[in-house]
Design a protein around this motif. Sequence first.
Motif, short mmCIF file in Angstrom:
data_model
loop_
_atom_site.label_atom_id
_atom_site.label_comp_id
_atom_site.label_asym_id
_atom_site.label_seq_id
_atom_site.Cartn_x
_atom_site.Cartn_y
_atom_site.Cartn_z
N VAL A 112 16.26 5.22 0.63
CA VAL A 112 15.12 5.65 1.44
C VAL A 112 13.81 5.26 0.76
O VAL A 112 12.90 4.72 1.39
CB VAL A 112 15.17 7.17 1.70
N TRP A 113 13.71 5.53 -0.53
CA TRP A 113 12.47 5.21 -1.26
C TRP A 113 12.25 3.70 -1.32
O TRP A 113 11.11 3.22 -1.20
CB TRP A 113 12.52 5.81 -2.66
N ILE A 114 13.31 2.95 -1.48
CA ILE A 114 13.19 1.49 -1.51
C ILE A 114 12.70 0.96 -0.17
O ILE A 114 11.87 0.05 -0.10
CB ILE A 114 14.54 0.85 -1.89
N SER A 115 13.19 1.59 0.93
CA SER A 115 12.78 1.15 2.26
C SER A 115 11.29 1.37 2.49
O SER A 115 10.63 0.60 3.20
CB SER A 115 13.58 1.89 3.34
N LEU A 116 10.73 2.43 1.89
CA LEU A 116 9.28 2.68 2.00
C LEU A 116 8.49 1.54 1.36
O LEU A 116 7.46 1.11 1.88
CB LEU A 116 8.91 3.99 1.32
N LYS A 118 9.47 -1.56 0.90
CA LYS A 118 9.67 -2.84 1.59
C LYS A 118 8.91 -2.92 2.90
O LYS A 118 8.51 -4.01 3.34
CB LYS A 118 11.16 -3.07 1.84
N ALA A 119 8.71 -1.78 3.57
CA ALA A 119 8.06 -1.79 4.89
C ALA A 119 6.57 -2.07 4.75
O ALA A 119 5.95 -1.77 3.73
CB ALA A 119 8.29 -0.45 5.57
N GLN A 139 1.73 6.93 -2.30
CA GLN A 139 1.44 6.06 -3.44
C GLN A 139 2.43 4.90 -3.51
O GLN A 139 2.06 3.76 -3.82
CB GLN A 139 1.51 6.87 -4.74
N PHE A 140 3.69 5.17 -3.19
CA PHE A 140 4.76 4.18 -3.29
C PHE A 140 4.67 3.14 -2.17
O PHE A 140 5.12 2.01 -2.33
CB PHE A 140 6.11 4.90 -3.23
N SER A 141 4.08 3.51 -1.05
CA SER A 141 3.98 2.59 0.07
C SER A 141 3.02 1.45 -0.25
O SER A 141 2.20 1.55 -1.16
CB SER A 141 3.48 3.33 1.32
N ASN A 142 3.12 0.37 0.54
CA ASN A 142 2.23 -0.77 0.30
C ASN A 142 1.08 -0.79 1.30
O ASN A 142 0.51 -1.85 1.59
CB ASN A 142 3.02 -2.09 0.37
#
Length: 360
Positions: A112-116, A118-119, A139-142
């Motif tokens: 789930v965190w990895i998908s955030l 990548k999106a 913070q983790f999102s792009n």
Amino acid sequence: MSVLSKINVHRRNIMRNLTKNVGKANIQDDFILVDKSEIKKVLICRPNGRLGNLLLITPLVQEVSEMFPNCKIDLFVKGTLAPIIFEKYDSVDKIIHLPKKPFKSLVEYSKVWISLKKAHYDLAINVDQNSSSGRLAVQFSNAKYKFFGDSIDESAEQKNDFEHIAKYPVYNFRNFLSKLRLPTNSNKIIAPIDLKLSASEITEGRKKLKEITDNDKKTICIFTYATGAKCLSEEWWEKFYSQLTAEYKDYNIIEILPVENVSQIGFKAPSFYSKDIREIGSVIANTELFIGADSGIMHLSSAVHTPTIGLFSVSNLKKYEPYDNCSIGIDVNLYTKKKYIKTINTILNNGRLNGLSKAI
């Protein structure tokens, strides 16, 4: 409080202290959002799986949808209720949910965190500034524009209703947009909590209510359960139910049962039981009044626009009270029988509750 509960509280406090400064330096004064059409993909983070907390973000979802009418919204939440709650929200595209027990689902949790990451998102929003996972997700999102949920304008905090958990995220979001030089109406009324029941769902709820009552009288709905200390005693409910049946003989009084299928009045009233949130909501939507303690079902009643009396004994009333459609939260520690009846009569007679507590 159990040992596990104490550990969980301690864990949350540690995480809040560790993450409270995440995003603090990211006010983005150097960014200006000139064109609203630039925002096409939005991430809203509320990693919580409780019914009430998910319903309470619907005003913010409505605000974002109205501000950016061409955007699609992904919701970062917990559990499996969000797809049901946001079923009728056309702007909601994807539900990204964390497993309820991450340590038992580490692989899924990590994915789930990895998908955030990548999106692609144009805007990421954390609903609750005290949510560690929410702050980290933003913070983790792009995303180009990141809002961590913090209050950045003291004037908003001076509003009478700022403390409400469904409202301060909207006020704070408006202030964030103003920092991006985007015009907003800071005095606009906050949207109600909304399940967006369809006409067919309301019709089906009317049929189910008719099956319960088997008459044409109007109906008062009660919900006698709540979790932990919020749950009023059987003695309290027995007395209150007796008062209702004595005072409102021209009304049906039915009880909505919790998923635990328990009743604080010993199942004395005709009752409705379902595990389907939208089905429960459709029945409540056809009643004249809902009365129940602070709970997810109380917020569900608000979300289907039924006048609601929230019974508060330990919870923060200003933070959680139902606020739309003649609804009110009351402190049971301060109310007498006369006050209950006067409040109920005011609502049933379609009176406005502004200043009611002062008048009683």
